[in-house]
Design an enzyme around this catalytic site. Sequence first.
Site, mmCIF file in Angstrom:
data_model
loop_
_atom_site.group_PDB
_atom_site.id
_atom_site.type_symbol
_atom_site.label_atom_id
_atom_site.label_comp_id
_atom_site.label_asym_id
_atom_site.label_seq_id
_atom_site.Cartn_x
_atom_site.Cartn_y
_atom_site.Cartn_z
ATOM 1 N N PHE A 136 0.861 -1.192 0.000
ATOM 2 C CA PHE A 136 0.000 0.000 0.000
ATOM 3 C C PHE A 136 0.888 1.231 0.000
ATOM 4 C CE2 PHE A 136 -2.564 3.405 1.765
ATOM 5 C CZ PHE A 136 -3.719 3.278 1.003
ATOM 6 N N ASP A 221 9.150 2.571 1.246
ATOM 7 C CA ASP A 221 8.023 3.361 1.736
ATOM 8 C C ASP A 221 7.947 3.137 3.239
ATOM 9 O OD1 ASP A 221 5.582 4.211 2.650
ATOM 10 O OD2 ASP A 221 4.451 3.489 0.919
ATOM 11 N N LYS A 250 3.035 10.228 8.102
ATOM 12 C CA LYS A 250 2.327 9.780 9.313
ATOM 13 C C LYS A 250 2.971 10.276 10.606
ATOM 14 C CE LYS A 250 -0.017 5.630 7.509
ATOM 15 N NZ LYS A 250 -1.422 5.825 7.809
HETATM 16 C C1 LIG Z 1 2.952 2.346 3.733
HETATM 17 C C2 LIG Z 1 2.033 3.491 3.394
HETATM 18 N N1 LIG Z 1 2.325 4.286 2.366
HETATM 19 C C3 LIG Z 1 1.551 5.332 2.042
HETATM 20 C C4 LIG Z 1 0.397 5.613 2.725
HETATM 21 C C5 LIG Z 1 -0.454 6.769 2.324
HETATM 22 O O1 LIG Z 1 -0.284 7.821 3.210
HETATM 23 P P1 LIG Z 1 -1.349 9.015 3.225
HETATM 24 O O2 LIG Z 1 -2.651 8.433 3.625
HETATM 25 O O3 LIG Z 1 -0.777 10.004 4.201
HETATM 26 O O4 LIG Z 1 -1.379 9.581 1.844
HETATM 27 C C6 LIG Z 1 0.030 4.796 3.808
HETATM 28 C C7 LIG Z 1 -1.217 5.052 4.553
HETATM 29 O O5 LIG Z 1 -1.757 4.228 5.231
HETATM 30 C C8 LIG Z 1 0.861 3.712 4.148
HETATM 31 O O6 LIG Z 1 0.570 2.882 5.167
#
Ligand SMILES: Cc1ncc(COP(=O)(O)O)c(C=O)c1O
Length: 401
Positions: A136, A221, A250
Amino acid sequence: MKVTRALFDDVMAPNYNPAAMIPVRGEGSRVWDQEGIEYVDFAGGIAVNSLGHCHPAMVAALNEQGSKLWHLSNVFTNEPALRLAKKLTEMTFAERVYFANSGAEANEAALKLARRWALEHHGESKNQIIAFKQGFHGRTFFTVTVGGQPAYSDGFGPKPAAVDHAVYNDLDSLKALISDNTCAVMLEPLQGEGGIISPTNEFIQGVRELCNQHNALLIFDEVQSGVGRTGELYAYMGLGVTPDILTTAKALGGGFPIGAMLTTKDIAASLKVGTHGSTYGGNPLACAVAEAVLDVINSKEVLDGVKHKEQLFRDGLNAINAKYHVFSEIRGKGLLLGAALNDKYLGRSRDFLVAAVAEHLMCLVAGANVVRFAPSLIISDEDIKEGLARFERAVAKVVQG
Ligand SMILES: Cc1ncc(COP(=O)(O)O)c(C=O)c1O
């Protein structure tokens, strides 16, 4: 105006389905709703509230910056952004920082940079991006396409091209896809939304080697795994593998929206003036808060505390399982933990979440089969104990039907 949950359905786009109660106040790892009912927070705003609610260091930073300067745009730079970038480069492998407002935007920047870098250095054919099933990376169209969950990316028309997905923890499946036309491999060094899946050492080291062999950039990520969540400042530090690009968001802002992409000087050079940007990226309020958050988290006391609290969670969840037999395993690292449901309860993670709210506990799911915990990194041992007691009551209710 009386604000109720019913108002949500009247005025909000229907893409979320929030709980019936509406929180109005938080302090540390406790939250109160409109009726004054108090909840223990094991959700942490989905791994965001790294210092809990209204931590004094965050409140002070916000108030101080809030009476100085709120916004400029990137036509001008600002002191908090430069201070934060300097700290991020000192604390990590990175030499250059790009600020965004969210995880998806940090990832969007990483993917665009990888494509631009490959185009500049290797030509048009080196454009393939490989990511992993169940991964994700956010909800912009590029990031959701790179994420490995078709349920999120399908149904919006033609997708960005040259994106392929391998199987996480399966090097052979990556070997079958990677070539000299691969520009980047992107992964979470601990899959979050996909079910709390840790990488094996062999896998993560093998991915790095394959990227080296094919001159592909490795993007980690760390939007969910970063900023102390695993007990290391960034998860890569505990894996012995350094990426070329890392994204963080986050927990970095502790609740104030901010994201960042970190990379080396050489790779960042492809992001020339005008190639990418954001009106709010590097906003002084966001950066001032993030600096305060980072200062607190990047200490031995907090990072060691995460490891200690992980053990309290594991012991508590194992004890609940010994009584009720609902989990097949407790997995994850630090304070990003998943209780995977056993065969008997497969598909029912939401039932546990709903039962938990009824017992005045906030927690999360990671797909239909995993209950997820991502609390404040400084949650007190007392709050962990109380939250687990409430979770046990919730589990008992689900088991008793
Ligand atoms: C691993 C990862 N990458 C990207 C995101 C996306 O982040 P945002 O919701 O701040 O755009 C999330 C959100 O849960 C995530 O867990």
